[in-house]
Design a protein around this motif. Structure first.
Motif, PDB file in Angstrom:
ATOM      1  N   GLY A  85       0.783  -1.223   0.000  1.00  0.00           N
ATOM      2  CA  GLY A  85       0.000   0.000   0.000  1.00  0.00           C
ATOM      3  C   GLY A  85       0.818   1.278   0.000  1.00  0.00           C
ATOM      4  N   ARG A  86       2.122   1.159   0.121  1.00  0.00           N
ATOM      5  CA  ARG A  86       2.973   2.355   0.137  1.00  0.00           C
ATOM      6  C   ARG A  86       3.289   2.797  -1.283  1.00  0.00           C
ATOM      7  N   TRP A  87       3.478   4.101  -1.424  1.00  0.00           N
ATOM      8  CA  TRP A  87       3.815   4.666  -2.723  1.00  0.00           C
ATOM      9  C   TRP A  87       5.291   4.450  -3.022  1.00  0.00           C
ATOM     10  N   LYS A  88       5.585   4.150  -4.283  1.00  0.00           N
ATOM     11  CA  LYS A  88       6.956   4.036  -4.777  1.00  0.00           C
ATOM     12  C   LYS A  88       7.074   4.922  -6.006  1.00  0.00           C
ATOM     13  N   PHE A  89       8.218   5.572  -6.143  1.00  0.00           N
ATOM     14  CA  PHE A  89       8.432   6.544  -7.208  1.00  0.00           C
ATOM     15  C   PHE A  89       9.741   6.245  -7.922  1.00  0.00           C
ATOM     16  N   SER A  90       9.728   6.409  -9.226  1.00  0.00           N
ATOM     17  CA  SER A  90      10.948   6.294 -10.006  1.00  0.00           C
ATOM     18  C   SER A  90      11.627   7.668  -9.996  1.00  0.00           C
ATOM     19  N   ARG A  91      12.882   7.689  -9.558  1.00  0.00           N
ATOM     20  CA  ARG A  91      13.639   8.946  -9.537  1.00  0.00           C
ATOM     21  C   ARG A  91      13.654   9.580 -10.928  1.00  0.00           C
ATOM     22  N   ASP A  92      13.947   8.780 -11.948  1.00  0.00           N
ATOM     23  CA  ASP A  92      14.048   9.318 -13.300  1.00  0.00           C
ATOM     24  C   ASP A  92      12.708   9.840 -13.809  1.00  0.00           C
ATOM     25  N   ALA A  93      11.613   9.152 -13.475  1.00  0.00           N
ATOM     26  CA  ALA A  93      10.287   9.615 -13.893  1.00  0.00           C
ATOM     27  C   ALA A  93       9.920  10.925 -13.210  1.00  0.00           C
ATOM     28  N   LEU A  94      10.271  11.071 -11.937  1.00  0.00           N
ATOM     29  CA  LEU A  94      10.002  12.329 -11.237  1.00  0.00           C
ATOM     30  C   LEU A  94      10.828  13.479 -11.808  1.00  0.00           C
ATOM     31  N   ILE A  95      12.089  13.209 -12.124  1.00  0.00           N
ATOM     32  CA  ILE A  95      12.928  14.244 -12.731  1.00  0.00           C
ATOM     33  C   ILE A  95      12.365  14.645 -14.087  1.00  0.00           C
ATOM     34  N   ALA A  96      11.954  13.668 -14.887  1.00  0.00           N
ATOM     35  CA  ALA A  96      11.363  13.967 -16.212  1.00  0.00           C
ATOM     36  C   ALA A  96      10.080  14.770 -16.050  1.00  0.00           C
ATOM     37  N   TRP A  97       9.285  14.433 -15.025  1.00  0.00           N
ATOM     38  CA  TRP A  97       8.040  15.175 -14.767  1.00  0.00           C
ATOM     39  C   TRP A  97       8.367  16.619 -14.425  1.00  0.00           C
ATOM     40  N   CYS A  98       9.381  16.829 -13.601  1.00  0.00           N
ATOM     41  CA  CYS A  98       9.777  18.203 -13.221  1.00  0.00           C
ATOM     42  C   CYS A  98      10.245  19.002 -14.432  1.00  0.00           C
ATOM     43  N   VAL A  99      11.026  18.381 -15.290  1.00  0.00           N
ATOM     44  CA  VAL A  99      11.561  19.059 -16.469  1.00  0.00           C
ATOM     45  C   VAL A  99      10.433  19.395 -17.445  1.00  0.00           C
ATOM     46  N   GLY A 100       9.445  18.509 -17.553  1.00  0.00           N
ATOM     47  CA  GLY A 100       8.363  18.697 -18.516  1.00  0.00           C
ATOM     48  C   GLY A 100       7.245  19.607 -18.062  1.00  0.00           C
ATOM     49  N   ARG A 101       7.283  20.076 -16.834  1.00  0.00           N
ATOM     50  CA  ARG A 101       6.209  20.928 -16.304  1.00  0.00           C
ATOM     51  C   ARG A 101       6.176  22.265 -16.959  1.00  0.00           C
TER      52      ARG A 101
END
Length: 79
Positions: A63-79
């Motif tokens: 039930g815990r959230w897991k995040f891909s570091r690379d996906a989060l960085i890509a999300w930040c860059v694409g905002r």
């Protein structure tokens, strides 16, 4: 049994994260606390963004959230 950190592993001290000098030094898979540190926000904000589908995230079987570091960085860059 208490886990011992190797000297090369980052350590949390209070609210600061010792051992992470940039995004690429974070581990490839993050929990909510590390994702919050990477995004410079609170754990509650990260979990809310994940629940709403705003940031890329996956729920682990526990039930815990897991995040891909690379996906989060890509999300930040694409905002």
């Amino acid at each position: 049994m208490e886990r011992t950190l190797r000297s090369s592993e980052p350590q949390l001290k209070g609210e600061s994260l010792v051992g992470f000098s940039g995004p690429d030094t974070f581990p490839p898979i993050l929990d909510s606390k590390l994702a919050a540190k990477l995004l410079h926000c609170t754990v509650n904000e990260v979990q809310k963004l994940a629940r709403e589908g705003i940031i890329p995230a996956n729920r682990a079987p526990n039930g815990r959230w897991k995040f891909s570091r690379d996906a989060l960085i890509a999300w930040c860059v694409g905002r």
